[in-house]
Design a protein around this motif. Structure first.
Motif, PDB file in Angstrom:
ATOM      1  N   ALA A  71      -8.041 -18.285  26.094  1.00  0.00           N
ATOM      2  CA  ALA A  71      -7.176 -18.710  24.705  1.00  0.00           C
ATOM      3  C   ALA A  71      -7.813 -19.018  23.834  1.00  0.00           C
ATOM      4  N   MET A  72      -8.588 -20.335  24.308  1.00  0.00           N
ATOM      5  CA  MET A  72      -9.541 -20.905  23.177  1.00  0.00           C
ATOM      6  C   MET A  72     -10.613 -20.070  22.570  1.00  0.00           C
ATOM      7  N   ALA A  73     -11.319 -19.053  23.624  1.00  0.00           N
ATOM      8  CA  ALA A  73     -12.201 -18.339  22.882  1.00  0.00           C
ATOM      9  C   ALA A  73     -11.367 -17.153  22.044  1.00  0.00           C
ATOM     10  N   GLU A  74     -10.304 -16.716  22.310  1.00  0.00           N
ATOM     11  CA  GLU A  74      -9.570 -15.686  21.652  1.00  0.00           C
ATOM     12  C   GLU A  74      -9.388 -16.453  20.048  1.00  0.00           C
ATOM     13  N   LEU A  75      -8.917 -17.869  20.241  1.00  0.00           N
ATOM     14  CA  LEU A  75      -8.699 -18.493  19.043  1.00  0.00           C
ATOM     15  C   LEU A  75      -9.919 -18.509  18.035  1.00  0.00           C
ATOM     16  N   ILE A  76     -11.024 -18.861  18.423  1.00  0.00           N
ATOM     17  CA  ILE A  76     -12.096 -19.037  17.901  1.00  0.00           C
ATOM     18  C   ILE A  76     -12.516 -17.496  17.262  1.00  0.00           C
ATOM     19  N   ARG A  77     -12.545 -16.558  17.903  1.00  0.00           N
ATOM     20  CA  ARG A  77     -12.716 -15.119  17.621  1.00  0.00           C
ATOM     21  C   ARG A  77     -11.816 -14.683  16.376  1.00  0.00           C
ATOM     22  N   GLN A  78     -10.522 -15.196  16.527  1.00  0.00           N
ATOM     23  CA  GLN A  78      -9.532 -15.022  15.490  1.00  0.00           C
ATOM     24  C   GLN A  78      -9.826 -15.577  14.186  1.00  0.00           C
ATOM     25  N   GLN A  79     -10.267 -16.995  14.420  1.00  0.00           N
ATOM     26  CA  GLN A  79     -10.698 -17.795  13.102  1.00  0.00           C
ATOM     27  C   GLN A  79     -11.941 -17.117  12.402  1.00  0.00           C
ATOM     28  N   ARG A  80     -12.925 -16.666  13.273  1.00  0.00           N
ATOM     29  CA  ARG A  80     -14.127 -16.113  12.791  1.00  0.00           C
ATOM     30  C   ARG A  80     -13.755 -14.849  11.999  1.00  0.00           C
TER      31      ARG A  80
END
Length: 307
Positions: free
Chosen positions: A238-247
């Protein structure tokens, strides 16, 4: 001499006719032994045909019949104290007849008594009564004691395999934690006290012994650790997906700002001087991307906008 390839080609099979008396069966065994070495005389062939219903066409067939009759002799005719015993039960029949003791102590006592019966051939009447009380049957001699011991050993192994895991597993983490706490107490003390009913509802049954409770404790602990690892992996995903979404959002904002600046440049060049046009483009880019905190590069811009 009978060749080795004739020992068991396809399995030993009894002849069409098998004598019912030990003397006749022994005589057939002797004649078949002679046939494996050489051809029989006509009188011996006639006698063999009367005994087993057929004359072997070659020494290999005679060898197969001979081996099958030898097994039949061992199985059917066993004498103890001058008395002819009945056919022994197979291991599977013993497994159907034996009653499994509940405690490990009673199981060990049963094995000790069966071992004594196998070694001595007979035991005292009191020992026989105890053995019958424990497993429900009493073997008649050492041969049957060996089969009963093997059957009991197999039943113990099967019960160990079935009791290694609890019938049901709790679904939630809270129920798993409660079950682990209660089964740990059961493994230590042999009971969960007043919460035995709760433990039975969680796992579907109570463990038979403390050893079974230890197996269940390890299994439940493994599930708890597995759930923790799964939760950790899911949180990292979930954290990795959030970072990808922000990028992704920052990249889209940057592209939108660059496109806005490029679209404004030809319109402003007709009415403004170069310096004023450049200033206007920079202000437009800054207004479009002030929240991104990235450097925006275009044909007319080279600005790092801070949040």
């Amino acid at each position: 001499v009978v060749e080795s390839r004739a020992k068991n080609p396809g399995g030993f099979r009894l002849p069409p006719k098998v004598p019912g008396q030990k003397e006749l069966l022994t005589r057939a065994y002797e004649l078949l032994g002679n046939r494996t070495q050489r051809k029989l005389k006509p009188s011996a062939e006639l006698e063999l045909a009367n005994l087993i219903g057929v004359v072997p066409e070659n020494r290999y067939a005679a060898q197969r019949y001979k081996a099958a009759i030898e097994l039949q002799l061992r199985k059917e005719f066993r004498v103890r104290n001058g008395t002819l015993l009945a056919t022994p039960l197979s291991r599977t029949k013993y497994m159907d007849m034996i009653t499994m003791p509940e405690s490990e102590r009673d199981i060990n006592r049963s094995f000790s008594m069966l071992q004594a019966l196998r070694r001595e051939g007979d035991v005292a009447a009191s020992t026989r009564a105890q053995l019958e009380n424990l497993i429900g049957i009493v073997p008649r001699d050492a041969h049957e004691a060996r089969r009963a011991s093997n059957a009991l050993k197999r039943l113990v192994r099967e019960r160990c395999r079935t009791e290694r895991y609890p019938p049901t597993m709790p679904e939630t983490d809270a129920e798993l934690t409660t079950a682990y706490m209660l089964i740990s107490q059961y493994a230590r003390e042999g009971t969960a006290g007043r919460r035995n009913t709760e433990l039975e509802e969680l796992l579907g049954a109570l463990p038979r012994t403390e050893n079974v409770a230890c197996y269940w404790k390890k299994f439940i602990g493994m599930h708890i650790r597995k759930n923790k690892r799964s939760a950790l992996v899911n949180s990292r995903k979930a954290m990795a997906e959030l970072i990808r979404q922000q990028r992704r959002e920052r990249r889209e904002a940057r592209e939108a700002a660059v496109q806005a600046a490029e679209a404004l440049e030809p319109f402003a060049s007709n009415y403004l001087s170069a310096s004023r046009m450049r200033l206007l483009v920079i202000l437009a880019v800054a207004a479009a991307s002030c929240a991104t905190g990235i450097t925006i590069r275009g044909p007319s811009t080279n600005l790092k906008v801070l949040p």
